[in-house]
Design an enzyme around this catalytic site. Structure first.
Site, PDB file in Angstrom:
ATOM      1  N   LYS A  51       0.844  -1.196   0.000  1.00 24.20           N
ATOM      2  CA  LYS A  51       0.000   0.000   0.000  1.00 24.20           C
ATOM      3  C   LYS A  51       0.878   1.244   0.000  1.00 24.20           C
ATOM      4  O   LYS A  51       0.584   2.239  -0.684  1.00 24.20           O
ATOM      5  CB  LYS A  51      -0.924  -0.017   1.220  1.00 24.20           C
ATOM      6  N   ASP A  99      -5.288   5.412 -15.313  1.00 23.24           N
ATOM      7  CA  ASP A  99      -6.296   4.649 -14.566  1.00 23.24           C
ATOM      8  C   ASP A  99      -5.658   3.981 -13.352  1.00 23.24           C
ATOM      9  O   ASP A  99      -5.067   2.907 -13.469  1.00 23.24           O
ATOM     10  CB  ASP A  99      -6.919   3.607 -15.491  1.00 23.24           C
ATOM     11  N   HIS A 133       4.942  11.394  10.089  1.00 21.35           N
ATOM     12  CA  HIS A 133       3.561  11.348   9.622  1.00 21.35           C
ATOM     13  C   HIS A 133       2.658  12.271  10.433  1.00 21.35           C
ATOM     14  O   HIS A 133       1.858  13.016   9.889  1.00 21.35           O
ATOM     15  CB  HIS A 133       3.038   9.916   9.694  1.00 21.35           C
TER      16      HIS A 133
END
Length: 450
Positions: free
Chosen positions: A282, A298, A395
């Site tokens: 991911k 796409d 983060h």
């Protein structure tokens, strides 16, 4: 609240669709109406262009459009356009680019660029007779009957590469495929491939029904199920990699040897543990998708292909790999990806055209490499943080602004919090507690009441 079906929604005017939506699902809210309209473009022609990208368009959905500089790719400096809403992705990619620019940069190689499609059909007759018939009679005519479709693609250096009959009856009774391989050069090629496949189906049916080799029962048993390209393109592969002497990898208080050991172990875990591999991949796709979206391609097809490829050996595994040999650290990504730089949004969306201009108007092969580099950089940055300082430090500092925006902080308060957390770990709880403190309230609920 019970809702009623609507008839002829697609035939309504844009204003009519909005009025129906607001009244039926949003309690007639004037605020909802204004929210939809405030994202319209003042340029009427530009808005019309966006409206026609998809059906029933009522507004524009904005995403941050950022740039990650300092990417040295195949000895050429690039600034990567990235469309993504997740905090820290662009910053992490930029940090990885800066790290590798002094260590030789990123290298790419298009290993293969074959795209695939199938005609799926059922046939209840003699399998050996069908295979002989396909090779001796049908195969050449498939190429001939698609000449009008393939003429322009062949002029650009592409076209149909290979056709074969595939017997799948061991897995499903009476199921066969015409399996087709294509090179679509600089276009993604979906319409081209699907047009060829539909013609293949017509040719197969025509030739089989005209043949004296098959009984009437065999002819009637032929059923074309569907003609469709595959988004799984394991033979359309690009490799992106970085390498440097091990001693160049010292990281703060972590020695180069310790860094390599921890980094290699982290990749190995993702190679053998699917639960970790899903999150690992991911992170790769954070970098991949951001560039794919920015260049008008796409991303759903790219995602589907990448995850299918990660499972190709029967267990979901890491898309990146690492090795240390003769004192050299090497980290690479093999990414199956089908992209286009002509057709679709690439020639219509103003920001897509700008993104491609920033990248030097690459052809499809070059864009494959650039996109793969985005994924590799993102993965390197994430693993580097995970095995050294931890992922949350960087983060959460990026996430700080999102929290402050939710709290509707003033500019002065935003500046205060940036300074306050300069030497502290950001957490949602800590931000809320300090925010309530400087506002002189006990809870966020009090803020909302005030």
């Amino acid at each position: 609240m019970n809702h009623t079906p609507v008839e002829g929604f697609s035939k309504m005017s844009k204003e009519g669709k909005i009025e129906w939506l607001v009244n039926e699902y949003l309690d007639g809210s004037e605020n909802a109406l204004q929210t939809l309209k405030q994202y319209w473009n003042d340029d009427v022609e530009l808005q019309r262009l966006h409206d026609e990208f998809s059906e029933n368009t009522l507004s524009n959905f904005y995403m941050p459009f950022g740039f990650a500089p300092n990417f040295l790719i195949d000895d050429e400096l690039h600034c990567l356009p990235m469309a993504i809403e997740e905090s820290s992705v662009v910053a992490a990619a930029s940090k990885a680019a800066k790290f590798w620019i002094s260590r030789g940069g990123f290298k790419t190689q298009v290993i293969s660029k074959t795209k695939l499609g199938q005609v799926h059909f059922m046939f209840k007759g003699d399998k050996e007779k069908l295979e002989h018939f396909f090779i001796e009679t049908v195969l050449a005519k498939l190429f001939i009957d698609t000449e009008a479709i393939t003429k322009n693609m062949q002029a650009r250096g592409g076209g149909i590469l290979n056709l074969k009959l595939v017997d799948k009856t061991a897995e499903m009774d009476h199921y066969f495929q015409i399996h087709a391989e294509f090179d679509t050069v600089d276009s993604m090629g979906a319409n081209f491939i699907n047009s060829c496949l539909e013609q293949f189906a017509q040719t197969l049916k025509r030739e089989l029904f005209a043949s004296d080799s098959f009984t009437s029962e065999e002819k009637e048993s032929l059923q074309i199920v569907m003609c469709i390209l595959s988004n799984y393109t394991p033979e359309c592969i690009v490799r992106a990699e970085v390498s440097c002497p091990v001693e160049d990898l010292e990281e703060g208080n972590v020695t180069s040897a310790e860094f390599v050991e921890k980094f290699t172990r982290a990749v190995r875990i993702a190679e053998i543990e699917p639960y970790r591999a899903a999150t690992h991949n991911k992170g790769i796709m954070n970098g991949v998708d951001a560039v794919v979206i920015a260049t008008g391609n796409d991303f759903r097809a790219v995602e589907a292909c990448a995850h299918a490829y990660a499972s190709r050996n029967g267990k979901y595994s890491s898309l990146t790999h690492v090795e240390v040999k003769d004192g050299v650290f090497r980290f690479w990504l093999d990414l199956p990806i089908a992209l286009g730089t002509v057709g679709g949004l690439t020639s219509l969306h103003p920001l897509v055209k700008l993104a491609l201009q920033v990248l030097g108007c690459p052809n499809a092969e070059k864009l494959m490499g650039i996109v793969a580099v985005g994924g590799l950089a993102q993965n390197f940055a994430a693993l580097r943080s995970l095995v050294t300082t931890g992922i949350q430090q960087g983060h959460m500092k990026m996430h700080l602004m999102n929290i402050l925006n939710q709290l509707e902080a003033t500019e002065a308060e935003r500046n205060y919090f940036v300074n306050f957390f300069k030497d502290k770990t950001v957490s949602h709880h800590a931000v809320i507690a300090e925010f309530c403190k400087i506002r002189g309230v006990k809870s966020v609920e009090e803020l909302k009441k005030g």
